[in-house]
Design a protein around this motif. Structure first.
Motif, PDB file in Angstrom:
ATOM      1  N   ARG A 198     -14.687  -2.549 -43.817  1.00  0.00           N
ATOM      2  CA  ARG A 198     -16.153  -2.524 -43.883  1.00  0.00           C
ATOM      3  C   ARG A 198     -16.746  -2.831 -42.520  1.00  0.00           C
ATOM      4  NH1 ARG A 198     -19.065  -3.760 -48.762  1.00  0.00           N
ATOM      5  NH2 ARG A 198     -21.240  -3.257 -48.426  1.00  0.00           N
ATOM      6  N   VAL A 199     -17.842  -2.189 -42.185  1.00  0.00           N
ATOM      7  CA  VAL A 199     -18.732  -2.585 -41.099  1.00  0.00           C
ATOM      8  C   VAL A 199     -20.060  -2.893 -41.767  1.00  0.00           C
ATOM      9  CG1 VAL A 199     -19.879  -1.904 -38.965  1.00  0.00           C
ATOM     10  CG2 VAL A 199     -17.544  -1.119 -39.422  1.00  0.00           C
ATOM     11  N   ALA A 200     -20.560  -4.110 -41.561  1.00  0.00           N
ATOM     12  CA  ALA A 200     -21.756  -4.536 -42.291  1.00  0.00           C
ATOM     13  C   ALA A 200     -22.736  -5.231 -41.350  1.00  0.00           C
ATOM     14  CB  ALA A 200     -21.373  -5.498 -43.416  1.00  0.00           C
ATOM     15  N   PRO A 201     -24.030  -5.062 -41.585  1.00  0.00           N
ATOM     16  CA  PRO A 201     -25.018  -5.728 -40.732  1.00  0.00           C
ATOM     17  C   PRO A 201     -25.015  -7.241 -40.945  1.00  0.00           C
ATOM     18  CG  PRO A 201     -26.103  -4.664 -42.585  1.00  0.00           C
ATOM     19  CD  PRO A 201     -24.656  -4.278 -42.654  1.00  0.00           C
ATOM     20  N   ALA A 253     -15.116  -5.773 -50.205  1.00  0.00           N
ATOM     21  CA  ALA A 253     -16.070  -6.731 -49.669  1.00  0.00           C
ATOM     22  C   ALA A 253     -17.348  -6.707 -50.500  1.00  0.00           C
ATOM     23  CB  ALA A 253     -16.401  -6.409 -48.211  1.00  0.00           C
ATOM     24  N   VAL A 254     -18.009  -7.847 -50.523  1.00  0.00           N
ATOM     25  CA  VAL A 254     -19.352  -7.983 -51.087  1.00  0.00           C
ATOM     26  C   VAL A 254     -20.261  -8.447 -49.954  1.00  0.00           C
ATOM     27  CG1 VAL A 254     -20.831  -9.261 -52.690  1.00  0.00           C
ATOM     28  CG2 VAL A 254     -18.536  -8.543 -53.401  1.00  0.00           C
ATOM     29  N   VAL A 255     -21.299  -7.667 -49.682  1.00  0.00           N
ATOM     30  CA  VAL A 255     -22.279  -8.015 -48.653  1.00  0.00           C
ATOM     31  C   VAL A 255     -23.581  -8.351 -49.366  1.00  0.00           C
ATOM     32  CG1 VAL A 255     -23.566  -7.202 -46.640  1.00  0.00           C
ATOM     33  CG2 VAL A 255     -21.159  -6.527 -46.950  1.00  0.00           C
ATOM     34  N   ASP A 315     -23.212  -9.053 -32.058  1.00  0.00           N
ATOM     35  CA  ASP A 315     -24.595  -9.539 -32.163  1.00  0.00           C
ATOM     36  C   ASP A 315     -25.441  -8.814 -33.207  1.00  0.00           C
ATOM     37  OD1 ASP A 315     -24.799  -7.176 -30.768  1.00  0.00           O
ATOM     38  OD2 ASP A 315     -25.882  -8.014 -29.056  1.00  0.00           O
ATOM     39  N   THR A 316     -24.880  -7.814 -33.888  1.00  0.00           N
ATOM     40  CA  THR A 316     -25.636  -7.120 -34.936  1.00  0.00           C
ATOM     41  C   THR A 316     -24.873  -6.968 -36.244  1.00  0.00           C
ATOM     42  OG1 THR A 316     -24.867  -4.925 -34.256  1.00  0.00           O
ATOM     43  CG2 THR A 316     -26.907  -5.746 -33.226  1.00  0.00           C
ATOM     44  N   SER A 317     -23.551  -7.226 -36.229  1.00  0.00           N
ATOM     45  CA  SER A 317     -22.754  -6.863 -37.405  1.00  0.00           C
ATOM     46  C   SER A 317     -21.429  -7.609 -37.435  1.00  0.00           C
ATOM     47  CB  SER A 317     -22.480  -5.359 -37.391  1.00  0.00           C
ATOM     48  OG  SER A 317     -21.757  -5.004 -36.222  1.00  0.00           O
ATOM     49  N   VAL A 318     -20.700  -7.376 -38.536  1.00  0.00           N
ATOM     50  CA  VAL A 318     -19.318  -7.830 -38.647  1.00  0.00           C
ATOM     51  C   VAL A 318     -18.455  -6.633 -39.015  1.00  0.00           C
ATOM     52  CG1 VAL A 318     -19.835 -10.229 -39.240  1.00  0.00           C
ATOM     53  CG2 VAL A 318     -19.565  -8.532 -41.061  1.00  0.00           C
ATOM     54  N   THR A 319     -17.208  -6.673 -38.558  1.00  0.00           N
ATOM     55  CA  THR A 319     -16.221  -5.654 -38.889  1.00  0.00           C
ATOM     56  C   THR A 319     -15.084  -6.339 -39.627  1.00  0.00           C
ATOM     57  OG1 THR A 319     -16.786  -4.392 -36.912  1.00  0.00           O
ATOM     58  CG2 THR A 319     -14.685  -3.883 -37.971  1.00  0.00           C
ATOM     59  N   VAL A 320     -14.776  -5.816 -40.812  1.00  0.00           N
ATOM     60  CA  VAL A 320     -13.733  -6.388 -41.661  1.00  0.00           C
ATOM     61  C   VAL A 320     -12.514  -5.482 -41.628  1.00  0.00           C
ATOM     62  CG1 VAL A 320     -13.121  -7.118 -43.990  1.00  0.00           C
ATOM     63  CG2 VAL A 320     -15.487  -7.393 -43.182  1.00  0.00           C
ATOM     64  N   ARG A 365     -21.073 -17.361 -44.481  1.00  0.00           N
ATOM     65  CA  ARG A 365     -22.289 -17.822 -45.166  1.00  0.00           C
ATOM     66  C   ARG A 365     -23.350 -18.269 -44.165  1.00  0.00           C
ATOM     67  NH1 ARG A 365     -23.847 -20.067 -50.299  1.00  0.00           N
ATOM     68  NH2 ARG A 365     -25.415 -21.671 -50.057  1.00  0.00           N
ATOM     69  N   ALA A 366     -24.562 -17.685 -44.326  1.00  0.00           N
ATOM     70  CA  ALA A 366     -25.730 -18.167 -43.595  1.00  0.00           C
ATOM     71  C   ALA A 366     -26.621 -18.995 -44.511  1.00  0.00           C
ATOM     72  CB  ALA A 366     -26.526 -16.995 -43.025  1.00  0.00           C
ATOM     73  N   GLY A 367     -26.578 -18.721 -45.792  1.00  0.00           N
ATOM     74  CA  GLY A 367     -27.388 -19.413 -46.782  1.00  0.00           C
ATOM     75  C   GLY A 367     -27.140 -18.791 -48.138  1.00  0.00           C
ATOM     76  N   GLU A 368     -27.856 -19.268 -49.155  1.00  0.00           N
ATOM     77  CA  GLU A 368     -27.575 -18.815 -50.517  1.00  0.00           C
ATOM     78  C   GLU A 368     -27.898 -17.343 -50.742  1.00  0.00           C
ATOM     79  OE1 GLU A 368     -31.687 -20.279 -52.781  1.00  0.00           O
ATOM     80  OE2 GLU A 368     -29.859 -21.476 -52.952  1.00  0.00           O
ATOM     81  N   GLU A 369     -28.747 -16.741 -49.893  1.00  0.00           N
ATOM     82  CA  GLU A 369     -29.100 -15.334 -50.069  1.00  0.00           C
ATOM     83  C   GLU A 369     -28.508 -14.417 -49.009  1.00  0.00           C
ATOM     84  OE1 GLU A 369     -33.311 -14.830 -50.487  1.00  0.00           O
ATOM     85  OE2 GLU A 369     -33.352 -15.821 -52.446  1.00  0.00           O
ATOM     86  N   THR A 370     -27.759 -14.986 -48.058  1.00  0.00           N
ATOM     87  CA  THR A 370     -27.164 -14.194 -46.981  1.00  0.00           C
ATOM     88  C   THR A 370     -25.728 -14.639 -46.784  1.00  0.00           C
ATOM     89  OG1 THR A 370     -29.328 -14.003 -45.905  1.00  0.00           O
ATOM     90  CG2 THR A 370     -27.387 -13.436 -44.581  1.00  0.00           C
ATOM     91  N   TRP A 371     -24.792 -13.814 -47.264  1.00  0.00           N
ATOM     92  CA  TRP A 371     -23.372 -14.137 -47.136  1.00  0.00           C
ATOM     93  C   TRP A 371     -22.529 -12.890 -47.351  1.00  0.00           C
ATOM     94  CZ3 TRP A 371     -21.069 -12.860 -51.685  1.00  0.00           C
ATOM     95  CH2 TRP A 371     -21.824 -12.973 -52.861  1.00  0.00           C
ATOM     96  N   ILE A 372     -21.275 -12.971 -46.940  1.00  0.00           N
ATOM     97  CA  ILE A 372     -20.321 -11.873 -47.105  1.00  0.00           C
ATOM     98  C   ILE A 372     -19.000 -12.462 -47.566  1.00  0.00           C
ATOM     99  CG2 ILE A 372     -18.984 -10.081 -45.907  1.00  0.00           C
ATOM    100  CD1 ILE A 372     -21.374  -9.853 -43.939  1.00  0.00           C
TER     101      ILE A 372
END
Length: 194
Positions: free
Chosen positions: A153-156, A105-107, A135-140, A83-90
């Motif tokens: 998943r690979v997600a930005p 996953a939910v991005v 530095d640009t993404s996450v890998t699940v 979680r980065a905030g209410e509009e940015t999370w995975i």
């Protein structure tokens, strides 16, 4: 920095669950009926009531959550939350949907997306979700018991965001859903996608 087993006391809940008890096995958590994380897409609603136990999550690190539960009702879910905030999370993990356990996953960047694949044979077993951050993404990745890792998943995800990460449980449609989180490990991020 090497592997670090995180204590359950290290995190802060995004939303308090019904209960969270440390036992000899791990952290047993009961979700509040109606708890979930979702923003807008297709369903039209916003839910920001997930139970996620978060600590800071740096670029170059990975988090692994191992858990077990009896997933039986629509949308019972557990896994990892970033979680980065209410509009940015995975959220990444397993969810009981349409009669079967699903891995996915939910991005969310303002609006949520959702991807799933059936894993009915994983129910009531030890599931591990691993999320690596660069530095640009996450890998699940995910696995059950000691089976090989599966790429989920690979997600930005921007490297300049302050992210919290940790175990997740939600019970959108019922009371009484419980998950036992068996371990919470922070380690070095994966360097390869394949």
């Amino acid at each position: 920095m090497t592997d670090r087993l995180l204590p359950w006391s290290a995190g802060t809940w995004t939303t308090e669950p019904v209960s969270a008890e440390v036992t000899s096995v791990g952290l047993e958590v009961e979700a509040v009926e109606g708890s979930d994380a979702w923003r807008h897409t297709s369903y039209g609603f916003v839910h920001d009531t997930e139970h996620a136990l978060l600590v800071p999550f740096a670029v170059g690190r990975a988090v692994e959550i191992t858990f077990t539960a009896a997933f039986r009702e629509q949308f019972d879910q557990a896994g990892v939350f970033l979680r980065a905030g209410e509009e940015t999370w995975i959220k990444a993990g397993v969810e009981f949907a349409d009669g079967a356990l699903q891995l996915g996953a939910v991005v969310t960047h303002t609006n949520s997306d959702w991807s799933v694949a059936p894993v009915p044979e994983w129910n009531d077993r030890n599931i591990t979700i691993r999320v690596s951050r660069d530095d640009t993404s996450v890998t699940v990745r995910a696995r059950v018991d000691a089976e090989p890792w599966r790429l989920v998943r690979v997600a930005p995800l921007a490297g300049n965001l302050d992210i919290g990460a940790g175990p997740l449980i939600c019970a959108p449609t019922r009371a009484g859903f419980r998950t036992t989180f068996l371990s919470w490990v922070e380690t070095a991020a994966d360097t390869d996608l394949h």
